[in-house]
Design a protein around this motif. Structure first.
Motif, PDB file in Angstrom:
ATOM      1  N   GLU A 103     -15.091   0.199  -6.790  1.00 41.09           N
ATOM      2  CA  GLU A 103     -15.402  -0.973  -5.968  1.00 41.09           C
ATOM      3  C   GLU A 103     -14.138  -1.721  -5.569  1.00 41.09           C
ATOM      4  O   GLU A 103     -14.039  -2.227  -4.440  1.00 41.09           O
ATOM      5  N   CYS A 104     -13.166  -1.791  -6.464  1.00 38.53           N
ATOM      6  CA  CYS A 104     -11.885  -2.443  -6.120  1.00 38.53           C
ATOM      7  C   CYS A 104     -11.183  -1.686  -4.994  1.00 38.53           C
ATOM      8  O   CYS A 104     -10.627  -2.304  -4.073  1.00 38.53           O
ATOM      9  N   LEU A 105     -11.200  -0.358  -5.048  1.00 37.42           N
ATOM     10  CA  LEU A 105     -10.586   0.429  -3.982  1.00 37.42           C
ATOM     11  C   LEU A 105     -11.324   0.248  -2.663  1.00 37.42           C
ATOM     12  O   LEU A 105     -10.716   0.151  -1.595  1.00 37.42           O
ATOM     13  N   ARG A 106     -12.650   0.188  -2.736  1.00 37.33           N
ATOM     14  CA  ARG A 106     -13.430  -0.034  -1.509  1.00 37.33           C
ATOM     15  C   ARG A 106     -13.058  -1.369  -0.871  1.00 37.33           C
ATOM     16  O   ARG A 106     -12.852  -1.460   0.345  1.00 37.33           O
ATOM     17  N   ASP A 107     -12.950  -2.412  -1.693  1.00 35.59           N
ATOM     18  CA  ASP A 107     -12.593  -3.729  -1.165  1.00 35.59           C
ATOM     19  C   ASP A 107     -11.194  -3.711  -0.546  1.00 35.59           C
ATOM     20  O   ASP A 107     -10.956  -4.326   0.490  1.00 35.59           O
ATOM     21  N   MET A 108     -10.267  -2.983  -1.196  1.00 36.68           N
ATOM     22  CA  MET A 108      -8.916  -2.887  -0.626  1.00 36.68           C
ATOM     23  C   MET A 108      -8.941  -2.206   0.732  1.00 36.68           C
ATOM     24  O   MET A 108      -8.297  -2.659   1.687  1.00 36.68           O
ATOM     25  N   LEU A 109      -9.694  -1.134   0.847  1.00 39.95           N
ATOM     26  CA  LEU A 109      -9.765  -0.403   2.112  1.00 39.95           C
ATOM     27  C   LEU A 109     -10.365  -1.266   3.219  1.00 39.95           C
ATOM     28  O   LEU A 109      -9.860  -1.294   4.350  1.00 39.95           O
ATOM     29  N   GLU A 110     -11.434  -1.989   2.897  1.00 42.88           N
ATOM     30  CA  GLU A 110     -12.140  -2.757   3.921  1.00 42.88           C
ATOM     31  C   GLU A 110     -11.443  -4.073   4.265  1.00 42.88           C
ATOM     32  O   GLU A 110     -11.472  -4.501   5.422  1.00 42.88           O
ATOM     33  N   LYS A 111     -10.805  -4.709   3.272  1.00 39.77           N
ATOM     34  CA  LYS A 111     -10.250  -6.047   3.487  1.00 39.77           C
ATOM     35  C   LYS A 111      -8.752  -6.058   3.761  1.00 39.77           C
ATOM     36  O   LYS A 111      -8.225  -7.050   4.278  1.00 39.77           O
ATOM     37  N   GLU A 112      -8.051  -4.976   3.417  1.00 36.90           N
ATOM     38  CA  GLU A 112      -6.597  -4.947   3.626  1.00 36.90           C
ATOM     39  C   GLU A 112      -6.171  -3.816   4.567  1.00 36.90           C
ATOM     40  O   GLU A 112      -5.447  -4.049   5.531  1.00 36.90           O
TER      41      GLU A 112
ATOM     42  N   LEU B  97      -7.975  -1.552   6.645  1.00 36.28           N
ATOM     43  CA  LEU B  97      -8.539  -1.484   7.999  1.00 36.28           C
ATOM     44  C   LEU B  97      -8.062  -2.634   8.893  1.00 36.28           C
ATOM     45  O   LEU B  97      -7.730  -2.397  10.061  1.00 36.28           O
ATOM     46  N   PRO B  98      -7.988  -3.897   8.403  1.00 39.65           N
ATOM     47  CA  PRO B  98      -7.408  -4.959   9.251  1.00 39.65           C
ATOM     48  C   PRO B  98      -5.967  -4.667   9.657  1.00 39.65           C
ATOM     49  O   PRO B  98      -5.560  -4.968  10.786  1.00 39.65           O
TER      50      PRO B  98
ATOM     51  N   GLU C 132     -10.477   8.529  12.152  1.00 41.25           N
ATOM     52  CA  GLU C 132     -10.816   9.338  10.978  1.00 41.25           C
ATOM     53  C   GLU C 132     -10.711   8.503   9.701  1.00 41.25           C
ATOM     54  O   GLU C 132     -11.531   8.651   8.777  1.00 41.25           O
ATOM     55  N   ILE C 133      -9.713   7.612   9.629  1.00 43.67           N
ATOM     56  CA  ILE C 133      -9.572   6.735   8.457  1.00 43.67           C
ATOM     57  C   ILE C 133     -10.790   5.822   8.335  1.00 43.67           C
ATOM     58  O   ILE C 133     -11.335   5.627   7.236  1.00 43.67           O
ATOM     59  N   ARG C 134     -11.225   5.283   9.465  1.00 37.70           N
ATOM     60  CA  ARG C 134     -12.400   4.406   9.427  1.00 37.70           C
ATOM     61  C   ARG C 134     -13.661   5.187   9.021  1.00 37.70           C
ATOM     62  O   ARG C 134     -14.503   4.684   8.277  1.00 37.70           O
ATOM     63  N   ARG C 135     -13.766   6.421   9.504  1.00 34.83           N
ATOM     64  CA  ARG C 135     -14.943   7.230   9.163  1.00 34.83           C
ATOM     65  C   ARG C 135     -14.991   7.513   7.661  1.00 34.83           C
ATOM     66  O   ARG C 135     -16.039   7.357   7.014  1.00 34.83           O
ATOM     67  N   LEU C 136     -13.853   7.918   7.103  1.00 37.80           N
ATOM     68  CA  LEU C 136     -13.812   8.212   5.668  1.00 37.80           C
ATOM     69  C   LEU C 136     -14.031   6.949   4.839  1.00 37.80           C
ATOM     70  O   LEU C 136     -14.644   7.001   3.760  1.00 37.80           O
ATOM     71  N   THR C 137     -13.520   5.818   5.314  1.00 36.78           N
ATOM     72  CA  THR C 137     -13.718   4.558   4.588  1.00 36.78           C
ATOM     73  C   THR C 137     -15.193   4.173   4.563  1.00 36.78           C
ATOM     74  O   THR C 137     -15.721   3.732   3.524  1.00 36.78           O
ATOM     75  N   ARG C 138     -15.873   4.323   5.711  1.00 30.61           N
ATOM     76  CA  ARG C 138     -17.308   4.021   5.742  1.00 30.61           C
ATOM     77  C   ARG C 138     -18.085   4.950   4.802  1.00 30.61           C
ATOM     78  O   ARG C 138     -18.994   4.519   4.079  1.00 30.61           O
TER      79      ARG C 138
END
Length: 766
Positions: free
Chosen positions: A665-674, A676-677, A709-715
């Motif tokens: 969950e910490c990694l997910r938050d990093m990907l979405e909040k740091e 991708l922006p 592709e980064i956004r797809r894998l993150t989702r």
């Protein structure tokens, strides 16, 4: 370089020729033709005598100069009573010399400016007082005050809160840089802000700027092979002129035609153009922070077809950095980094700054250690927050065998990547390892491609590293051949081998590179330490620590040689054409003198074009350097998190379910909040600028597809994490999670490398 008295004599001759020609012309207009002819004769005899004396001295040394033609022309003018033609030849000869001296002085201006701005007085702090002393009196450890606008007298360490320094005279970088307290600073930079203090780490004679001054002196004393070649051509030109003059006499028996041929051939553009162009190129290079030790190395650089690069400090940044943090047990990567940085902040090991910088980039504040003990070459140990912490080699940080399965993968990774392992233990238990590597310069692949476009046919790399590591770096750079595990003395043999392939250049930065640099046809030293052995042995010194300067040096060398050849060929062609018309009787001696003067002015002005040259420019109104620094800083902050993607993927099997869920969950938050922006910001700000800079060669389309592709894998990763039960991932979840994590890690590492290379272009265009 001429003695000042010789310069004074030459200018006196020019002034006499001007006055005599003006007086003679005035007398003729007043009807006193005999008096006017006497003035013309006096001018001709005066310049003829001086030319005979100077040419005789040179002839004794075994050299023939084109001034022989001028002597024959002036003598013929006197014998044939062509007094006006003789006076014009005298003015042309002295004026051509003055024009050449102006061109040389104009071309040397940048070199002279470097010497003239050398500081002579330093302000030493003695207690509460400031005492002015000679720069030569500064010793190691002195605290000096540098006032606004003053040149930093010696190498040292900033002692004030911060300093703003203009290093344009050293590096060609036009914008001042802000240096924090404790930062090293080089002599030769100018204080562009408030007063600051510097603690001397070298004497004036051993400092950077003194070394550069010595290099400039060598450059000014040098004479290019092309200029020597031009001097040798003078004999052939004299013979050709006499042959044409003889043909003119044989055809018509007209002495005036013979004289006209001699007049048109005086002086020779070959002699004037070559030195002016070569010196102009040397001066242009100095303005860009490239010290070329004279015209010889500049011409040799233009002929180079084989380039040999040292690895460490040349294609790598020579500043180790932490590329990954592996943890063993329950402590997080931030906690492991904090333990290591707490000790390393008081260590003298080369890896210490990299570990402290890693803590800073993560926002981790190191603690202050107690009872510290450092064993050189093994590690450092001490107490941090009441716990015994050790950092260093595995055998130093833990005693006895260590049964941790992940150690095998760490050993394999370091062997393949060429990185180094820094192990960390807490209270005798191994808690993690930091992987440290000397990173490849982001702009290195692009620079090597530019060098190939500039005419370098083969590029090789030499290093003392293991072949596996060397080949990995060579693949990234795209070099033709890698010479691995070569000791300093063996690098000399590599240079000797490559010289058989063609004219070669060697690029290095260390003391151990000095012998190879000296042997190569052109030795090129990286960095601004002008007093190092490498810089002293090299023919070219890049004072800025940027590989892009190497491309600029090659481009300047090619352009300078092209302009010199162009000036010579055009000037000689025009002179020969005019000589043909003179031999046929279409040009009189007076008209020939005026025509030849015009040709001389043309070739000199063309040669001075080597002072200028196109420079890459940033889009109007955009601070590309600031933008590049911001983007690079964001990458540095994100890279530790990117490394954790692969680390967590490899550890998922061994983690308790609830803890695995928390870390996912910490990694997910990093990907979405740091992450991708950051990618969206890059695409909206940096990519349009790069597209305008590269015009028809825009690579950002592929980068945008990578973003998709980064956004797809993150989702996909976020959905997998959201579906996990409270007790953590089941066995059937692990396969999908590891696949996505490894995929994200691979594409982000590749993507960041691409962007770092492009952002180095923004910095180069600033």
């Amino acid at each position: 370089m001429k003695h000042p008295r010789a310069w004074l004599r030459d200018y006196a001759l020019l002034a006499g020729a001007l006055l005599g020609l003006a007086a003679g012309g005035t007398a003729h207009l007043s009807g006193a033709a005999d008096l006017g002819n006497q003035f013309f004769t006096a001018v001709t005899v005066l310049v003829l005598a001086a030319t005979v004396i100077s040419s005789g001295r040179i002839l004794i040394c075994g050299e023939v100069r084109v001034d022989v033609i001028a002597i024959l022309a002036m003598t013929g003018a006197l014998l044939l009573r062509q007094y006006l033609a003789g006076a014009i030849i005298a003015l042309m000869l002295t004026g051509g010399g003055a024009l050449e001296r102006y061109a040389v002085a104009r071309a040397r201006r940048e070199l002279s400016a470097l010497i003239q701005r050398a500081p002579r007085i330093a302000h030493r702090r003695v207690g509460a007082e400031i005492v002015d002393v000679e720069v030569e009196a500064v010793t190691l450890g002195d605290v000096l005050l540098v006032k606004p606008g003053e040149v930093i007298p010696v190498d040292g360490i900033i002692g004030s809160a911060d300093a703003v320094v203009d290093e344009s005279a050293l590096t060609g970088e036009s914008k001042p840089v802000k240096l924090e307290a404790g930062t090293s600073v080089r002599s030769g930079g100018t204080n562009a802000g408030a007063p600051f203090e510097v603690r001397a780490t070298a004497s004036a004679a051993e400092s950077t700027y003194a070394g550069i001054i010595r290099l400039v002196g060598a450059a000014e004393r040098s004479k290019a092979p092309f200029v020597r070649l031009a001097d040798r051509y003078a004999l052939g030109f004299v013979v050709l002129t006499l042959v044409l003059a003889g043909l003119a006499w044989a055809l018509e028996g007209n002495s005036m035609r013979v004289l006209a041929v001699l007049v048109v051939a005086t002086p020779c553009p070959l002699i004037l153009a070559a030195p002016a162009a070569i010196i102009a190129g040397v001066s242009r290079a100095a303005r860009e922070g490239i010290i070329v030790k004279g015209g010889g190395p500049l011409e040799a650089l233009a002929r180079v077809r084989v380039l040999l690069l040292d690895k460490t400090g040349t294609v790598t940044v020579s500043r180790p950095e932490v590329i990954a943090v592996e943890t063993f047990g329950t402590r997080s990567s931030d906690e492991v980094v904090r333990d290591a940085a707490s000790l390393e902040q008081v260590s003298v090991h080369p890896f210490a700054p990299a570990i402290v910088a890693e803590a800073r980039s993560r926002g981790v504040e190191p603690g202050f250690p107690n009872n510290v003990r450092e064993q050189m070459g093994s590690g450092i140990a001490g107490e941090v927050d009441g716990h015994r912490v050790a950092v260093g080699q595995l055998g130093f940080v833990v005693s006895g065998p260590t049964n941790i399965a992940e150690l095998r993968s760490v050993e394999l990774r370091t062997a393949v990547e060429g990185s180094s392992s820094v192990f960390v233990s807490r209270d005798g238990v191994l808690v993690g390892v930091l992987l440290v590597q000397d990173a490849i310069r982001p702009d290195a692949p692009r620079v090597l491609r530019s060098l190939r476009r500039a005419g370098i046919q083969r590029i090789h790399m030499v290093t003392g590293d293991h072949p596996d590591v060397a080949e990995l770096v060579g693949d990234v750079l795209g070099v033709d051949r890698v010479f691995a595990e070569r000791a300093p003395e063996e690098k000399v043999e590599v240079v000797r081998l490559l010289r058989e392939e063609g004219s070669s250049a060697m690029v290095g930065d260390g003391v151990n590179d000095a012998p190879a640099l000296a042997l190569a046809d052109v030795g090129i030293a990286m960095g601004a330490r002008g007093a190092t052995a490498a810089s002293e042995a090299a023919d070219v010194v890049l004072t800025s620590d940027r590989l892009q300067s190497l491309v600029l040096a090659v481009e300047i060398a090619h352009r300078t040689r092209r302009i010199a050849l162009q000036s010579v060929l055009v000037g000689m062609s025009l002179s020969l054409l005019a000589m043909g018309f003179a031999a046929a009787g279409y040009i009189t001696p007076v008209a020939g003198a005026l025509l030849q003067e015009a040709i001389d002015i043309l070739v000199i002005l063309n040669a001075l074009r080597a002072l200028r040259g196109p420079r890459p420019t940033a889009p109007h109104g955009v601070d590309t350097k600031r933008l590049a620094n911001e983007l690079a800083s964001a990458h540095r902050a994100l890279k530790p998190h990117v490394g954790e993607l692969a680390t967590l993927a490899s550890r998922l099997d061994g983690l308790p379910g609830p803890e695995a869920r928390v870390q996912l969950e910490c990694l997910r938050d990093m990907l979405e909040k740091e992450l991708l922006p950051h990618e969206r910001e890059e695409q909206s700000t940096a990519y349009p600028i790069i597209e305008r800079m590269l015009k028809g060669e825009d690579p950002t389309g592929a980068l945008i597809q990578t973003h998709h592709e980064i956004r797809r894998l993150t989702r996909l990763f976020a959905r997998l994490v959201a579906q996990l039960p409270s007790e953590g991932p089941a066995r059937e979840d692990l396969r999908d999670l590891r696949r996505v994590l490894y995929g994200l890690h691979a594409i982000l590492v590749f993507h960041f490398a691409q962007e770092d290379e492009l952002y180095s272009m923004l910095d180069a265009r600033a």
